[in-house]
Design a protein around this motif. Structure first.
Motif, short mmCIF file in Angstrom:
data_model
loop_
_atom_site.label_atom_id
_atom_site.label_comp_id
_atom_site.label_asym_id
_atom_site.label_seq_id
_atom_site.Cartn_x
_atom_site.Cartn_y
_atom_site.Cartn_z
N MET A 92 -10.40 -76.28 35.44
CA MET A 92 -10.24 -75.99 34.02
C MET A 92 -8.77 -75.80 33.62
SD MET A 92 -13.19 -76.26 32.75
CE MET A 92 -13.07 -75.53 31.14
N GLN A 93 -8.00 -75.17 34.48
CA GLN A 93 -6.59 -74.94 34.18
C GLN A 93 -5.68 -76.02 34.77
OE1 GLN A 93 -5.72 -70.98 35.56
NE2 GLN A 93 -6.63 -70.04 33.76
N GLN A 94 -6.25 -76.93 35.57
CA GLN A 94 -5.47 -77.98 36.23
C GLN A 94 -4.34 -77.36 37.05
OE1 GLN A 94 -6.06 -81.76 35.68
NE2 GLN A 94 -7.99 -80.67 35.52
N LYS A 95 -4.70 -76.35 37.87
CA LYS A 95 -3.73 -75.64 38.70
C LYS A 95 -4.13 -75.70 40.16
CE LYS A 95 -1.41 -73.08 35.48
NZ LYS A 95 -0.12 -73.48 35.11
N LEU A 96 -3.14 -75.78 41.01
CA LEU A 96 -3.31 -75.73 42.46
C LEU A 96 -2.48 -74.56 42.96
CD1 LEU A 96 -3.97 -76.86 45.32
CD2 LEU A 96 -1.96 -78.33 45.06
N ILE A 97 -3.11 -73.67 43.71
CA ILE A 97 -2.41 -72.54 44.32
C ILE A 97 -2.44 -72.77 45.83
CG2 ILE A 97 -2.35 -70.05 44.69
CD1 ILE A 97 -3.85 -69.79 41.99
#
Length: 70
Positions: A35-40
């Motif tokens: 949903m946020q298009q984030k990779l941690i």
């Protein structure tokens, strides 16, 4: 070390496949938020850059269309 990156994946299933592939890289823990298009990514400080190369390769192998903004 823990860092956040932008990632472009097309669907939630693609995000899951990419996350599973990245987590198979030894020494790396990753979370993909579709949903946020984030990779941690969390990895040891002394090998972080080398492991990021492996992370990108694993992600591309799992989902060739994904893009990680380094």
């Amino acid at each position: 070390m823990k860092k956040k990156f932008g990632i472009e994946v097309d669907c939630a299933n693609c995000a899951r496949k990419v996350e599973e592939a990245i987590n198979k890289v030894e020494g790396v823990t990753a979370t993909v938020n579709f949903m946020q298009q984030k990779l941690i990514v969390e990895a040891p400080d002394d090998r972080f850059d080398a492991l990021m190369d492996e992370v990108v390769k694993a992600a591309k192998k799992a989902e060739p269309d994904c893009e990680i903004a380094l």
